[in-house]
Design an enzyme around this catalytic site. Structure first.
Site, mmCIF file in Angstrom:
data_model
loop_
_atom_site.group_PDB
_atom_site.id
_atom_site.type_symbol
_atom_site.label_atom_id
_atom_site.label_comp_id
_atom_site.label_asym_id
_atom_site.label_seq_id
_atom_site.Cartn_x
_atom_site.Cartn_y
_atom_site.Cartn_z
ATOM 1 N N TYR A 90 0.841 -1.195 0.000
ATOM 2 C CA TYR A 90 0.000 0.000 0.000
ATOM 3 C C TYR A 90 0.879 1.249 0.000
ATOM 4 O O TYR A 90 0.602 2.218 -0.708
ATOM 5 C CB TYR A 90 -0.921 0.014 1.228
ATOM 6 N N CYS A 119 -6.866 -5.752 -7.228
ATOM 7 C CA CYS A 119 -6.619 -5.226 -5.885
ATOM 8 C C CYS A 119 -5.999 -6.276 -4.962
ATOM 9 O O CYS A 119 -5.365 -5.914 -3.967
ATOM 10 C CB CYS A 119 -7.902 -4.660 -5.297
#
Length: 155
Positions: A90, A119
């Protein structure tokens, strides 16, 4: 909006199309089933992807998420650039698109076209992180294993 569902190794999935573009992929079986050329081609691509993600290649059809802020769309575009079989944190993604690891995580969690906008390839510095699919982190681990990606361990 036409929808078409398919059986997958992680459960039933439903694709939704609008104006010749895929706008969402949801867990579960959709109420309406319409075999448009786009939805059939996307279903067939997913069947191939679940057999061999590397052989399937990049999703070749237009994607247009049914919602999202400009920032979220920027994050989702960056997700599509993460190659099959690799992961990115992230934080690393935040450094690419701007924002923080937390804001990237929020955008990733709101992705309306999971798997096709991958994702599951974004992980925390200290492990897998979360996953908003029906099976949660177990689905994320399964998808990464299918792709042959490294599975981060908790640090």
């Amino acid at each position: 909006m036409p929808q078409l569902s398919l059986h997958s190794p992680i459960g039933p999935l439903t694709l939704t199309e609008e104006d010749g573009k895929i706008i969402s992929l949801d867990w579960g079986w959709g109420r309406d089933q319409t075999e448009t050329p786009m939805l059939c081609a996307a279903r067939d691509w997913l069947d191939t992807w679940f057999d061999d993600p590397k052989a399937a290649g990049v999703f070749p059809f237009p994607l247009e998420p049914m919602f999202g802020t400009d920032y979220q769309k920027r994050v989702w575009t960056a997700l599509c650039a993460i190659p099959v079989g690799t992961v990115k944190t992230y934080l690393a993604l935040a450094q690419e698109v701007g924002g923080s690891a937390r804001s990237v995580g929020q955008a990733v969690g709101r992705n309306p076209i999971p798997i096709l906008i991958p994702c599951h390839r974004v992980v925390a510095q200290s492990g897998l992180g979360g996953y908003s699919g029906d099976g949660g982190v177990d689905d994320k681990r399964w998808l990464l294993t299918l792709e042959g990606a490294p599975i981060p361990s908790r640090g």
